[in-house]
Design a protein around this motif. Structure first.
Motif, PDB file in Angstrom:
ATOM      1  N   ASN A  81       0.863  -1.183   0.000  1.00  0.00           N
ATOM      2  CA  ASN A  81       0.000   0.000   0.000  1.00  0.00           C
ATOM      3  C   ASN A  81       0.897   1.229   0.000  1.00  0.00           C
ATOM      4  OD1 ASN A  81      -2.293   1.659   0.207  1.00  0.00           O
ATOM      5  ND2 ASN A  81      -3.242   0.391   1.784  1.00  0.00           N
ATOM      6  N   ASP A  82       0.293   2.397  -0.083  1.00  0.00           N
ATOM      7  CA  ASP A  82       1.020   3.639   0.148  1.00  0.00           C
ATOM      8  C   ASP A  82       1.748   3.492   1.481  1.00  0.00           C
ATOM      9  OD1 ASP A  82       1.741   6.177   1.005  1.00  0.00           O
ATOM     10  OD2 ASP A  82      -0.252   7.034   0.849  1.00  0.00           O
ATOM     11  N   SER A  83       3.065   3.722   1.486  1.00  0.00           N
ATOM     12  CA  SER A  83       3.878   3.466   2.681  1.00  0.00           C
ATOM     13  C   SER A  83       3.384   4.230   3.912  1.00  0.00           C
ATOM     14  CB  SER A  83       5.352   3.795   2.420  1.00  0.00           C
ATOM     15  OG  SER A  83       5.504   5.174   2.138  1.00  0.00           O
ATOM     16  N   LYS A  84       2.740   5.387   3.698  1.00  0.00           N
ATOM     17  CA  LYS A  84       2.251   6.195   4.829  1.00  0.00           C
ATOM     18  C   LYS A  84       1.083   5.516   5.546  1.00  0.00           C
ATOM     19  CE  LYS A  84       1.729   9.902   2.156  1.00  0.00           C
ATOM     20  NZ  LYS A  84       2.421   9.487   0.931  1.00  0.00           N
ATOM     21  N   LYS A  85       0.422   4.575   4.865  1.00  0.00           N
ATOM     22  CA  LYS A  85      -0.728   3.894   5.465  1.00  0.00           C
ATOM     23  C   LYS A  85      -0.331   2.614   6.208  1.00  0.00           C
ATOM     24  CE  LYS A  85      -3.983   5.662   2.046  1.00  0.00           C
ATOM     25  NZ  LYS A  85      -4.831   5.355   0.890  1.00  0.00           N
ATOM     26  N   LEU A  86       0.954   2.319   6.230  1.00  0.00           N
ATOM     27  CA  LEU A  86       1.437   1.089   6.876  1.00  0.00           C
ATOM     28  C   LEU A  86       2.217   1.419   8.142  1.00  0.00           C
ATOM     29  CD1 LEU A  86       2.829  -0.530   3.608  1.00  0.00           C
ATOM     30  CD2 LEU A  86       0.755  -1.266   4.796  1.00  0.00           C
ATOM     31  N   THR A  87       2.234   0.481   9.080  1.00  0.00           N
ATOM     32  CA  THR A  87       3.055   0.675  10.283  1.00  0.00           C
ATOM     33  C   THR A  87       4.527   0.480   9.912  1.00  0.00           C
ATOM     34  OG1 THR A  87       3.009  -1.675  10.871  1.00  0.00           O
ATOM     35  CG2 THR A  87       1.223  -0.284  11.749  1.00  0.00           C
ATOM     36  N   ALA A  88       5.408   0.993  10.747  1.00  0.00           N
ATOM     37  CA  ALA A  88       6.854   0.847  10.502  1.00  0.00           C
ATOM     38  C   ALA A  88       7.231  -0.633  10.449  1.00  0.00           C
ATOM     39  CB  ALA A  88       7.647   1.567  11.590  1.00  0.00           C
ATOM     40  N   ALA A  89       6.642  -1.436  11.337  1.00  0.00           N
ATOM     41  CA  ALA A  89       6.954  -2.879  11.376  1.00  0.00           C
ATOM     42  C   ALA A  89       6.503  -3.559  10.083  1.00  0.00           C
ATOM     43  CB  ALA A  89       6.282  -3.529  12.582  1.00  0.00           C
ATOM     44  N   LYS A  90       5.324  -3.180   9.579  1.00  0.00           N
ATOM     45  CA  LYS A  90       4.809  -3.788   8.344  1.00  0.00           C
ATOM     46  C   LYS A  90       5.658  -3.361   7.147  1.00  0.00           C
ATOM     47  CE  LYS A  90       1.927  -6.560   6.506  1.00  0.00           C
ATOM     48  NZ  LYS A  90       1.932  -7.959   6.929  1.00  0.00           N
ATOM     49  N   ARG A  91       6.092  -2.103   7.130  1.00  0.00           N
ATOM     50  CA  ARG A  91       6.970  -1.635   6.036  1.00  0.00           C
ATOM     51  C   ARG A  91       8.267  -2.438   6.008  1.00  0.00           C
ATOM     52  NH1 ARG A  91       5.153   3.782   7.509  1.00  0.00           N
ATOM     53  NH2 ARG A  91       7.001   4.077   8.792  1.00  0.00           N
ATOM     54  N   GLU A  92       8.858  -2.654   7.179  1.00  0.00           N
ATOM     55  CA  GLU A  92      10.111  -3.424   7.264  1.00  0.00           C
ATOM     56  C   GLU A  92       9.914  -4.846   6.731  1.00  0.00           C
ATOM     57  OE1 GLU A  92      13.258  -2.820   8.228  1.00  0.00           O
ATOM     58  OE2 GLU A  92      13.070  -0.751   8.928  1.00  0.00           O
ATOM     59  N   GLU A  93       8.800  -5.439   7.119  1.00  0.00           N
ATOM     60  CA  GLU A  93       8.474  -6.808   6.687  1.00  0.00           C
ATOM     61  C   GLU A  93       8.293  -6.851   5.165  1.00  0.00           C
ATOM     62  OE1 GLU A  93       4.533  -9.403   7.312  1.00  0.00           O
ATOM     63  OE2 GLU A  93       5.235  -8.436   9.160  1.00  0.00           O
ATOM     64  N   LEU A  94       7.543  -5.880   4.638  1.00  0.00           N
ATOM     65  CA  LEU A  94       7.304  -5.834   3.200  1.00  0.00           C
ATOM     66  C   LEU A  94       8.564  -5.487   2.413  1.00  0.00           C
ATOM     67  CD1 LEU A  94       3.784  -4.156   3.161  1.00  0.00           C
ATOM     68  CD2 LEU A  94       4.338  -6.384   2.182  1.00  0.00           C
ATOM     69  N   TYR A  95       9.412  -4.644   2.988  1.00  0.00           N
ATOM     70  CA  TYR A  95      10.691  -4.295   2.338  1.00  0.00           C
ATOM     71  C   TYR A  95      11.464  -5.578   2.011  1.00  0.00           C
ATOM     72  CZ  TYR A  95      15.483  -2.509   1.804  1.00  0.00           C
ATOM     73  OH  TYR A  95      16.751  -2.239   1.340  1.00  0.00           O
ATOM     74  N   ASP A  96      11.579  -6.457   2.997  1.00  0.00           N
ATOM     75  CA  ASP A  96      12.329  -7.712   2.794  1.00  0.00           C
ATOM     76  C   ASP A  96      11.688  -8.568   1.710  1.00  0.00           C
ATOM     77  OD1 ASP A  96      14.128  -6.993   4.756  1.00  0.00           O
ATOM     78  OD2 ASP A  96      13.128  -8.110   6.347  1.00  0.00           O
ATOM     79  N   GLU A  97      10.350  -8.644   1.724  1.00  0.00           N
ATOM     80  CA  GLU A  97       9.656  -9.475   0.736  1.00  0.00           C
ATOM     81  C   GLU A  97       9.774  -8.874  -0.668  1.00  0.00           C
ATOM     82  OE1 GLU A  97       5.423 -11.880   0.206  1.00  0.00           O
ATOM     83  OE2 GLU A  97       5.595 -10.394   1.807  1.00  0.00           O
TER      84      GLU A  97
END
Length: 255
Positions: A105-121
């Motif tokens: 999603n738009d990165s601003k709509k995600l939590t920091a933890a979810k962004r980190e998780e998605l970054y790796d994926e």
């Protein structure tokens, strides 16, 4: 066969992957214990949420389907246009055609933890990913809009294979010969742009946390260079650091 205890079933549900949920439901649906009925309901809700997320992701791939004749479709986005300190960072991502990553999603709509998780994926599954970064000094020299374009061009140049078409968040990038499609609020409308916004945001946030180690008085780990009240107070007290954008801070301090 001995009846399983509710605690054991609860642990089984906790450990169940998405693919295991249907068989979990089938195994315990006829169990009449109220605790087990609740657990089966939880499993059904999880399945329903996953189905809703898949539908959302399908909708988010609308532009990728629209330009499906192109082999390598690249999403581009930036973060850090507004902060008083730190670089502007652009991300460029080419996702596989059969991309199965959920929750982008738009990165601003995600939590920091979810962004980190998605970054790796994203970094693991992307066909190609590139980051472009332009320093505060360069921002002062050429202005933030030109610096943003420069960061985007740098991100594109790092992609291997090179993209056939660019889906951009709102802008048309000068000095780029690849066909471009500017999409308003693209990070919430295109899975490729959303992915680019996530890798750009995580990269920049990590960098600002590192700067906080060197320059702890400004609170960069929490404010990421944006003009929070605490940040502005520190700026007035300590003066600008080497990573402050001089063209952004003249309203707050006299130099």
């Amino acid at each position: 066969m001995e009846e399983r205890k509710i605690g054991q079933i609860k642990e089984e549900l906790k450990a169940a992957t998405e693919a295991m949920l249907p068989s979990f439901i089938m195994a315990y649906e006829s169990d009449e214990r109220s605790g087990v009925i609740k657990l089966v309901e939880q499993a059904k809700k999880r399945l329903q949420k996953l189905e809703e997320e898949r539908k959302r992701i399908w909708k988010l791939q609308e532009y990728e389907r629209k330009y499906g004749q192109y082999t390598y479709i690249c999403g581009i986005d930036e973060v850090g246009r507004g902060p008083l300190a730190g670089p502007v960072v652009a991300g460029a991502v080419i996702l596989p055609k059969d991309c199965d990553i959920l929750y982008i999603n738009d990165s601003k709509k995600l939590t920091a933890a979810k962004r980190e998780e998605l970054y790796d994926e994203i970094m693991e599954k992307a066909v190609a990913a590139g980051i472009g970064m332009v320093s505060p000094q360069r921002i002062d020299e050429i202005n933030i809009l030109q610096a943003t374009y420069e960061a985007m061009r740098e991100a594109i140049s790092k992609l291997e294979p090179a993209p056939d078409i660019l889906l951009n968040d709102a802008v048309t990038i000068p000095e780029v010969t690849i066909p471009q499609v500017p999409i308003i609020k693209g990070d919430a409308k295109s899975i490729s742009i959303g992915a680019a916004s996530i890798i750009a945001k995580v990269t920049r946030d990590r960098l600002m946390v590192e700067y906080d180690q060197i320059l702890p008085e400004y609170g960069f780990a929490s404010n990421k260079g944006y003009g929070s009240a605490e940040h502005i107070a520190a700026l007035k007290k300590y003066g600008p650091s080497p990573i402050h954008r001089r063209s952004f801070i003249h309203n707050f301090i006299e130099e």
